[in-house]
Motif scaffolding. Sequence first.
Motif, mmCIF file in Angstrom:
data_model
loop_
_atom_site.group_PDB
_atom_site.id
_atom_site.type_symbol
_atom_site.label_atom_id
_atom_site.label_comp_id
_atom_site.label_asym_id
_atom_site.label_seq_id
_atom_site.Cartn_x
_atom_site.Cartn_y
_atom_site.Cartn_z
ATOM 1 N N SER A 65 17.131 -26.749 29.718
ATOM 2 C CA SER A 65 17.566 -27.579 28.597
ATOM 3 C C SER A 65 18.351 -26.688 27.644
ATOM 4 O O SER A 65 17.978 -25.538 27.403
ATOM 5 C CB SER A 65 16.362 -28.186 27.872
ATOM 6 O OG SER A 65 16.783 -29.032 26.827
ATOM 7 N N LEU B 177 19.850 -25.583 24.030
ATOM 8 C CA LEU B 177 19.699 -25.655 22.582
ATOM 9 C C LEU B 177 21.007 -25.230 21.932
ATOM 10 O O LEU B 177 21.678 -24.310 22.414
ATOM 11 C CB LEU B 177 18.581 -24.719 22.100
ATOM 12 C CG LEU B 177 17.209 -24.862 22.760
ATOM 13 C CD1 LEU B 177 16.234 -23.865 22.146
ATOM 14 C CD2 LEU B 177 16.686 -26.282 22.607
ATOM 15 N N VAL C 76 14.245 -27.087 16.890
ATOM 16 C CA VAL C 76 13.835 -27.701 18.154
ATOM 17 C C VAL C 76 12.687 -28.676 17.930
ATOM 18 O O VAL C 76 11.971 -28.619 16.918
ATOM 19 C CB VAL C 76 13.418 -26.627 19.189
ATOM 20 C CG1 VAL C 76 14.518 -25.589 19.355
ATOM 21 C CG2 VAL C 76 12.113 -25.942 18.783
ATOM 22 N N MET D 293 9.966 -29.170 22.993
ATOM 23 C CA MET D 293 10.722 -27.993 23.406
ATOM 24 C C MET D 293 10.013 -26.708 22.974
ATOM 25 O O MET D 293 10.061 -25.688 23.668
ATOM 26 C CB MET D 293 12.135 -28.048 22.817
ATOM 27 C CG MET D 293 13.005 -26.842 23.173
ATOM 28 S SD MET D 293 13.173 -26.578 24.967
ATOM 29 C CE MET D 293 14.088 -28.058 25.398
ATOM 30 N N HIS E 94 7.908 -24.625 25.340
ATOM 31 C CA HIS E 94 8.541 -23.817 26.387
ATOM 32 C C HIS E 94 9.070 -22.482 25.853
ATOM 33 O O HIS E 94 9.713 -21.733 26.602
ATOM 34 C CB HIS E 94 9.712 -24.596 27.012
ATOM 35 C CG HIS E 94 9.314 -25.892 27.646
ATOM 36 N ND1 HIS E 94 8.591 -25.971 28.818
ATOM 37 C CD2 HIS E 94 9.510 -27.183 27.248
ATOM 38 C CE1 HIS E 94 8.379 -27.233 29.124
ATOM 39 N NE2 HIS E 94 8.928 -27.995 28.194
ATOM 40 N N VAL F 188 12.781 -25.475 31.559
ATOM 41 C CA VAL F 188 11.697 -26.394 31.182
ATOM 42 C C VAL F 188 10.866 -26.841 32.382
ATOM 43 O O VAL F 188 9.762 -27.357 32.218
ATOM 44 C CB VAL F 188 12.248 -27.625 30.435
ATOM 45 C CG1 VAL F 188 12.840 -27.213 29.106
ATOM 46 C CG2 VAL F 188 13.288 -28.365 31.265
#
Length: 286
Positions: free
Chosen positions: A50, A52, A141, A145, A148, A206
């Motif tokens: 994922s 960011l 975040v 999230m 992780h 993730v």
Amino acid sequence: MKKLMIIAGILLIGLLTACTEEDQSNEEEQERVAPVEIAEATEGDLVVESSLFGRTAPNSMTPIMLQNPGEIDVLEVEDGDMVEEDDLIATILTPAGKQNVYAAKDGKIVNLEAEEGAMVSNSDPLAMIADMDTMKLQFNVTADMLSHIEKGDTFTAIINGTEYEAEVSKVGQMPNDTGLYAVEASVDNEEGDIVTGVVAQMNVPVSRVENTILVPTAAIVDESDETFVYIVTDDQAVKTTVTIKETQSEQTAIEGDIAEGDQIVVNGQLLLSDGTKVDIIEESGE
């Protein structure tokens, strides 16, 4: 009687013609060859990431403070100059005499707005010294999230198209006003290529699918609630139904009657049906 024979003859000729045209059509269909591009199915693990998105900032900001207010007599630097620890920044004329102001550390001079001859206060910084050798990446975040990410983790960050190794230096434990958590990571910037305030992308794994068959995502076809790929076998396209386990941009983990090394069509699927003859015009990676 003659009329009946003539009519029968016309019907026979029409029937023979129709059969001939159908045979030719079937023959043309069988002889049709579709050009395709292929890639091989592989076996391995698929890591789902994922992304960011945040901004870059100096690793630290050190204020340049004055002992006493006064007038700038000599200003040795300009905004944006690089300085080293103990470099002379300015000489200030104060009621107590001349005051020399030195850099407390290495870095870049920022937020310097005063000029020689200007009156300056000792309550506000004359300027700031920004540590640009290491840059912070600042993100906000979600709680999901956050699970992780741990302090000390290293991930790949992309800034202005260049990849960097980013180490997580801070993980917020309390949400801000928007319900998000602050996360910071640091990247090396000794070359000075990264400037303040640009967008940074950090990719965080993730999930992982282990020991699975992987095919290019471009090979997947969704049609009428059916998901399938075409495998090339003996110069023919074989329609093969698959189940998607996970997708990560360019690769997809699947289940189905596919083995490592099978040739999978990645371009040209719209021209295919089960059994279509194919001509491989390019193999991915060549």
